[in-house]
Scaffold this motif. Structure first.
Motif, PDB file in Angstrom:
ATOM      1  N   TRP A  15       0.845  -1.199   0.000  1.00 54.59           N
ATOM      2  CA  TRP A  15       0.000   0.000   0.000  1.00 54.59           C
ATOM      3  C   TRP A  15       0.880   1.248   0.000  1.00 54.59           C
ATOM      4  N   VAL A  16       1.945   1.207   0.763  1.00 60.01           N
ATOM      5  CA  VAL A  16       2.900   2.319   0.809  1.00 60.01           C
ATOM      6  C   VAL A  16       3.475   2.582  -0.577  1.00 60.01           C
ATOM      7  N   ASP A  17       3.833   1.511  -1.285  1.00 61.01           N
ATOM      8  CA  ASP A  17       4.383   1.644  -2.641  1.00 61.01           C
ATOM      9  C   ASP A  17       3.375   2.277  -3.593  1.00 61.01           C
ATOM     10  N   LYS A  18       2.120   1.909  -3.419  1.00 62.06           N
ATOM     11  CA  LYS A  18       1.084   2.354  -4.344  1.00 62.06           C
ATOM     12  C   LYS A  18       0.599   3.768  -4.040  1.00 62.06           C
ATOM     13  N   TYR A  19       0.606   4.154  -2.747  1.00 65.86           N
ATOM     14  CA  TYR A  19       0.054   5.454  -2.370  1.00 65.86           C
ATOM     15  C   TYR A  19       1.037   6.254  -1.505  1.00 65.86           C
ATOM     16  N   PRO A  20       2.223   6.542  -2.001  1.00 64.99           N
ATOM     17  CA  PRO A  20       3.217   7.279  -1.193  1.00 64.99           C
ATOM     18  C   PRO A  20       2.739   8.670  -0.777  1.00 64.99           C
ATOM     19  N   ASP A  21       1.939   9.324  -1.643  1.00 65.38           N
ATOM     20  CA  ASP A  21       1.422  10.650  -1.284  1.00 65.38           C
ATOM     21  C   ASP A  21       0.469  10.581  -0.097  1.00 65.38           C
ATOM     22  N   LYS A  22      -0.301   9.497  -0.021  1.00 63.85           N
ATOM     23  CA  LYS A  22      -1.217   9.320   1.108  1.00 63.85           C
ATOM     24  C   LYS A  22      -0.434   9.056   2.398  1.00 63.85           C
ATOM     25  N   VAL A  23       0.654   8.309   2.283  1.00 64.02           N
ATOM     26  CA  VAL A  23       1.507   8.056   3.452  1.00 64.02           C
ATOM     27  C   VAL A  23       2.026   9.381   3.987  1.00 64.02           C
ATOM     28  N   LYS A  24       2.505  10.210   3.079  1.00 60.43           N
ATOM     29  CA  LYS A  24       3.040  11.517   3.461  1.00 60.43           C
ATOM     30  C   LYS A  24       1.949  12.388   4.089  1.00 60.43           C
ATOM     31  N   LYS A  25       0.748  12.328   3.525  1.00 59.93           N
ATOM     32  CA  LYS A  25      -0.350  13.146   4.043  1.00 59.93           C
ATOM     33  C   LYS A  25      -0.744  12.707   5.447  1.00 59.93           C
ATOM     34  N   ILE A  26      -0.834  11.407   5.659  1.00 55.68           N
ATOM     35  CA  ILE A  26      -1.170  10.881   6.989  1.00 55.68           C
ATOM     36  C   ILE A  26      -0.165  11.388   8.018  1.00 55.68           C
ATOM     37  N   TYR A  27       1.096  11.309   7.656  1.00 56.59           N
ATOM     38  CA  TYR A  27       2.163  11.734   8.564  1.00 56.59           C
ATOM     39  C   TYR A  27       2.125  13.239   8.807  1.00 56.59           C
ATOM     40  N   GLN A  28       1.934  14.000   7.743  1.00 56.11           N
ATOM     41  CA  GLN A  28       1.931  15.462   7.869  1.00 56.11           C
ATOM     42  C   GLN A  28       0.731  15.974   8.661  1.00 56.11           C
ATOM     43  N   LYS A  29      -0.345  15.188   8.686  1.00 51.92           N
ATOM     44  CA  LYS A  29      -1.524  15.568   9.464  1.00 51.92           C
ATOM     45  C   LYS A  29      -1.339  15.281  10.955  1.00 51.92           C
ATOM     46  N   GLY A  30      -0.191  14.729  11.312  1.00 49.31           N
ATOM     47  CA  GLY A  30       0.115  14.483  12.720  1.00 49.31           C
ATOM     48  C   GLY A  30      -0.319  13.144  13.259  1.00 49.31           C
ATOM     49  N   HIS A  31      -0.694  12.232  12.359  1.00 50.06           N
ATOM     50  CA  HIS A  31      -1.100  10.900  12.801  1.00 50.06           C
ATOM     51  C   HIS A  31       0.113   9.975  12.868  1.00 50.06           C
ATOM     52  N   GLU A  32      -0.060   8.899  13.605  1.00 49.14           N
ATOM     53  CA  GLU A  32       1.025   7.939  13.755  1.00 49.14           C
ATOM     54  C   GLU A  32       0.927   6.864  12.680  1.00 49.14           C
ATOM     55  N   ILE A  33       2.081   6.406  12.212  1.00 44.64           N
ATOM     56  CA  ILE A  33       2.107   5.349  11.210  1.00 44.64           C
ATOM     57  C   ILE A  33       2.716   4.094  11.814  1.00 44.64           C
ATOM     58  N   GLY A  34       1.937   3.017  11.769  1.00 44.33           N
ATOM     59  CA  GLY A  34       2.394   1.725  12.249  1.00 44.33           C
ATOM     60  C   GLY A  34       2.652   0.792  11.077  1.00 44.33           C
ATOM     61  N   ASN A  35       3.194  -0.361  11.384  1.00 40.90           N
ATOM     62  CA  ASN A  35       3.627  -1.343  10.391  1.00 40.90           C
ATOM     63  C   ASN A  35       2.623  -2.498  10.332  1.00 40.90           C
ATOM     64  N   HIS A  36       2.238  -2.874   9.126  1.00 40.76           N
ATOM     65  CA  HIS A  36       1.255  -3.950   8.955  1.00 40.76           C
ATOM     66  C   HIS A  36       1.770  -5.013   7.985  1.00 40.76           C
ATOM     67  N   SER A  37       3.111  -5.145   7.907  1.00 42.84           N
ATOM     68  CA  SER A  37       3.810  -6.108   7.046  1.00 42.84           C
ATOM     69  C   SER A  37       3.987  -5.559   5.631  1.00 42.84           C
ATOM     70  N   THR A  38       4.635  -6.345   4.794  1.00 46.99           N
ATOM     71  CA  THR A  38       4.881  -5.934   3.411  1.00 46.99           C
ATOM     72  C   THR A  38       3.863  -6.526   2.445  1.00 46.99           C
ATOM     73  N   THR A  39       3.543  -7.811   2.637  1.00 47.58           N
ATOM     74  CA  THR A  39       2.644  -8.489   1.690  1.00 47.58           C
ATOM     75  C   THR A  39       1.371  -9.032   2.345  1.00 47.58           C
ATOM     76  N   HIS A  40       1.162  -8.736   3.627  1.00 47.00           N
ATOM     77  CA  HIS A  40      -0.051  -9.137   4.350  1.00 47.00           C
ATOM     78  C   HIS A  40      -0.229 -10.659   4.429  1.00 47.00           C
ATOM     79  N   PRO A  41       0.812 -11.396   4.839  1.00 44.89           N
ATOM     80  CA  PRO A  41       0.664 -12.848   4.981  1.00 44.89           C
ATOM     81  C   PRO A  41       0.169 -13.224   6.375  1.00 44.89           C
ATOM     82  N   HIS A  42      -0.204 -14.481   6.546  1.00 47.34           N
ATOM     83  CA  HIS A  42      -0.494 -15.016   7.871  1.00 47.34           C
ATOM     84  C   HIS A  42       0.849 -15.257   8.563  1.00 47.34           C
ATOM     85  N   PHE A  43       1.138 -14.489   9.603  1.00 50.71           N
ATOM     86  CA  PHE A  43       2.452 -14.577  10.223  1.00 50.71           C
ATOM     87  C   PHE A  43       2.699 -15.908  10.922  1.00 50.71           C
TER      88      PHE A  43
END
Length: 260
Positions: free
Chosen positions: A93-121
């Motif tokens: 998702w980060v790869d596909k929507y880098p501008d949205k990642v930047k916007k979320i961060y610039q709005k003061g929200h926290e960014i957490g990690n949800h894996s790279t490919t969304h597998p069953h860990f």
């Protein structure tokens, strides 16, 4: 008078049983089960589902794995209500929507990690888990300048090995205690009632940025929880960073005077 003769082995065993009983009684009385579990090595590794606190604080979280159709609307609602949230992002998702990642961060929200490919860990190796986490942290850091310290397992799927491995990457493993089930599109009233009725001090609420009914009800949820006195904080602001243990329900509890 009857004499009882104990062998050395029996005596040592009796003393050991007595100490375990005393230790258990003391810690049951003080609530310090974390230390008892460590002593007995019986504790199952658990993520943080919620936090024990006297303060009326709650963390809203949004998982982003697929689309971004409602992200801007969600950000607008949060901003209008002066509410901060934590967004758990998948690397793809980060790869596909880098501008949205930047916007979320610039709005003061926290960014957490949800894996790279969304597998069953629980179905992949510790090495693969670490790759999934660290790769996404690097992706986010390249956009925001800041890596991640929170991780949410895809599908909420975990076992003790998953939680242990997540910790080894320098991340807190985060679940939730209030599930909006918004991804099922169950209806606005269902989402509203599930969240507002279940939130308590220290709750972590699960939403998804791609659930179409979430932005339709989010404003009302925030306003009504505010009316009950709740403050919206990021997960990192909610959780304890040290001097804590996680009980059998997944509630993170402070040790000693580390209370709030």
């Amino acid at each position: 008078m009857r004499l009882f003769v104990f062998s050395k082995k029996s005596l040592l065993k009796s003393i050991f049983v007595f100490l375990i009983f005393t230790f258990s009684a003391v810690f049951a009385a003080t609530g310090r089960f974390a230390m008892l579990d460590v002593f007995l090595q019986t504790q199952r590794e658990l993520p943080i589902y919620c936090v024990e606190t006297n303060e009326k604080k709650v963390a809203l979280t949004f998982d982003a794995a697929w689309g971004d159709e409602y992200t801007d609307e969600i950000l607008d609602i949060l901003e209008k209500n002066n509410a901060k949230a934590t967004f758990f992002l998948v690397g793809a998702w980060v790869d596909k929507y880098p501008d949205k990642v930047k916007k979320i961060y610039q709005k003061g929200h926290e960014i957490g990690n949800h894996s790279t490919t969304h597998p069953h860990f629980s179905q992949i190796s510790p090495q693969k888990m670490k790759e999934e986490i660290l790769k996404t942290s690097d992706k986010i850091k390249r956009i925001t300048g800041k890596g991640t310290t929170l991780f949410r397992p895809p599908f909420g799927d975990y076992n003790s090995l998953v939680v242990k491995t997540v910790k080894e990457t320098g991340h807190y493993c985060i679940q939730w205690d209030v599930d909006s089930i918004d991804w099922k599109d169950p209806g606005e009233e269902v989402i509203y009632n599930r969240v507002v009725s279940k939130v308590t001090n220290g709750s972590i609420v699960l939403f998804h940025n791609y659930a179409k009914q979430t932005p339709k009800v989010l404003d009302r949820i925030i306003k009504d929880l505010k009316a009950k006195g709740f403050e919206f904080v990021t997960v990192s602001e909610l959780i304890y960073k040290d001097n804590y243990y996680i009980d059998h329900t997944g509630k993170q509890r402070p040790i000693g005077n580390n209370t709030r």
